[in-house]
Design a protein around this motif. Structure first.
Motif, PDB file in Angstrom:
ATOM      1  N   PHE A 293      15.383  13.228  27.710  1.00 56.17           N
ATOM      2  CA  PHE A 293      16.663  13.450  28.383  1.00 56.17           C
ATOM      3  C   PHE A 293      17.174  12.219  29.113  1.00 56.17           C
ATOM      4  O   PHE A 293      18.143  12.298  29.859  1.00 56.17           O
ATOM      5  N   ASN A 294      16.520  11.081  28.889  1.00 56.90           N
ATOM      6  CA  ASN A 294      16.963   9.811  29.460  1.00 56.90           C
ATOM      7  C   ASN A 294      17.131   9.892  30.983  1.00 56.90           C
ATOM      8  O   ASN A 294      18.168   9.535  31.530  1.00 56.90           O
ATOM      9  N   VAL A 295      16.099  10.391  31.629  1.00 55.56           N
ATOM     10  CA  VAL A 295      16.108  10.513  33.086  1.00 55.56           C
ATOM     11  C   VAL A 295      15.235   9.400  33.653  1.00 55.56           C
ATOM     12  O   VAL A 295      14.021   9.400  33.468  1.00 55.56           O
ATOM     13  N   PRO A 296      15.853   8.445  34.324  1.00 52.81           N
ATOM     14  CA  PRO A 296      15.073   7.323  34.857  1.00 52.81           C
ATOM     15  C   PRO A 296      14.204   7.756  36.034  1.00 52.81           C
ATOM     16  O   PRO A 296      14.551   8.671  36.770  1.00 52.81           O
ATOM     17  N   GLY A 297      13.078   7.128  36.167  1.00 49.35           N
ATOM     18  CA  GLY A 297      12.237   7.381  37.327  1.00 49.35           C
ATOM     19  C   GLY A 297      12.793   6.667  38.541  1.00 49.35           C
ATOM     20  O   GLY A 297      13.636   5.776  38.437  1.00 49.35           O
TER      21      GLY A 297
ATOM     22  N   ILE B 177      24.227  16.049  33.774  1.00 51.29           N
ATOM     23  CA  ILE B 177      23.783  17.039  32.802  1.00 51.29           C
ATOM     24  C   ILE B 177      22.411  16.669  32.256  1.00 51.29           C
ATOM     25  O   ILE B 177      21.609  17.534  31.943  1.00 51.29           O
ATOM     26  N   GLN B 178      22.106  15.370  32.171  1.00 50.51           N
ATOM     27  CA  GLN B 178      20.757  14.960  31.752  1.00 50.51           C
ATOM     28  C   GLN B 178      19.718  15.433  32.765  1.00 50.51           C
ATOM     29  O   GLN B 178      18.655  15.916  32.387  1.00 50.51           O
ATOM     30  N   ALA B 179      20.017  15.286  34.046  1.00 50.00           N
ATOM     31  CA  ALA B 179      19.094  15.753  35.091  1.00 50.00           C
ATOM     32  C   ALA B 179      18.940  17.267  35.028  1.00 50.00           C
ATOM     33  O   ALA B 179      17.839  17.799  35.190  1.00 50.00           O
ATOM     34  N   PHE B 180      20.041  17.962  34.771  1.00 50.82           N
ATOM     35  CA  PHE B 180      20.011  19.416  34.627  1.00 50.82           C
ATOM     36  C   PHE B 180      19.109  19.821  33.464  1.00 50.82           C
ATOM     37  O   PHE B 180      18.232  20.666  33.600  1.00 50.82           O
TER      38      PHE B 180
ATOM     39  N   VAL C  19      26.644  21.588  38.809  1.00 50.67           N
ATOM     40  CA  VAL C  19      26.016  20.283  38.681  1.00 50.67           C
ATOM     41  C   VAL C  19      27.039  19.216  39.044  1.00 50.67           C
ATOM     42  O   VAL C  19      28.161  19.242  38.542  1.00 50.67           O
ATOM     43  N   TYR C  20      26.638  18.293  39.932  1.00 54.58           N
ATOM     44  CA  TYR C  20      27.551  17.263  40.419  1.00 54.58           C
ATOM     45  C   TYR C  20      26.899  15.890  40.326  1.00 54.58           C
ATOM     46  O   TYR C  20      25.692  15.771  40.467  1.00 54.58           O
TER      47      TYR C  20
ATOM     48  N   ILE D 104      22.214  19.406  41.871  1.00 56.64           N
ATOM     49  CA  ILE D 104      22.275  20.684  41.175  1.00 56.64           C
ATOM     50  C   ILE D 104      22.265  21.768  42.243  1.00 56.64           C
ATOM     51  O   ILE D 104      21.331  21.861  43.036  1.00 56.64           O
ATOM     52  N   GLY D 105      23.314  22.570  42.265  1.00 57.98           N
ATOM     53  CA  GLY D 105      23.391  23.699  43.183  1.00 57.98           C
ATOM     54  C   GLY D 105      23.160  24.973  42.403  1.00 57.98           C
ATOM     55  O   GLY D 105      23.756  25.170  41.342  1.00 57.98           O
ATOM     56  N   ILE D 106      22.274  25.837  42.895  1.00 56.89           N
ATOM     57  CA  ILE D 106      21.971  27.078  42.179  1.00 56.89           C
ATOM     58  C   ILE D 106      21.692  28.193  43.180  1.00 56.89           C
ATOM     59  O   ILE D 106      21.040  27.972  44.205  1.00 56.89           O
TER      60      ILE D 106
END
Length: 174
Positions: free
Chosen positions: A52-56, A145-148, A136-137, A102-104
């Motif tokens: 998901f291409n989420v950088p550390g 969306i990748q983080a989601f 998601v913001y 991310i708000g849930i």
């Protein structure tokens, strides 16, 4: 006990609402860290990070919200570091803004991971999204969306491979 108790003074209902809110917060503050332990134990974080291409090293904020989807019960800050998801404490979002927020609705988080509501109705992250139980913001384009996708896949993977541990943890929130 609470149902059969009559209001005895002004403010009784407000005190009761605050009592319930405090209990929910207490549950959330114990459940989410336990859930992360299971995620880190069962999920190939590095594989999902690459997928998901989420950088550390960048902060993701998870706001657990009340049913009105406005009031924040608690915010957890996460970061992927050395192949694990770690919680970050003492984040000042004005100094170091998260790259995704991310708000849930807190129950929607539990329902989505469990795959059902308490009454057995099927429920997943997309159902939550379409029912406006997830928002998601970000300020940085598609990274939100990748983080989601990354977080939801981590939770779903942990559920599949935890041997029921995730279900036991989340039943208290659902």
């Amino acid at each position: 006990v609470i149902v059969s108790t009559e209001p005895r003074r002004p403010g009784f209902l407000e005190e009761l609402k605050q009592f319930v809110k405090d209990k929910v917060l207490g549950l959330i503050l114990t459940v989410i860290p336990r859930l992360l332990l299971v995620v880190n134990k069962t999920v190939p974080i590095a594989d999902l990070q690459a997928k998901f291409n989420v950088p550390g090293g960048r902060i993701i904020a998870l706001n657990l919200l009340e049913p009105d989807m406005v009031r924040v019960i608690h915010t957890f800050y996460f970061m992927v570091k050395d192949g694990k998801i770690v919680m970050i404490k003492d984040v000042n979002p004005y100094k170091t803004p998260p790259y995704a927020v991310i708000g849930i609705y807190y129950k929607a988080l539990a329902w989505s991971i469990l795959g059902r509501k308490k009454d057995g109705t099927p429920y997943d992250f997309w159902t939550a999204f379409w029912n406006d139980h997830i928002r998601v913001y970000t300020m940085e384009g598609s990274e939100n969306i990748q983080a989601f996708y990354f977080l939801t896949n981590c939770f779903e993977y942990a559920k599949r491979y935890s041997g029921g541990e995730v279900e036991r943890i989340l039943e208290v929130l659902a």
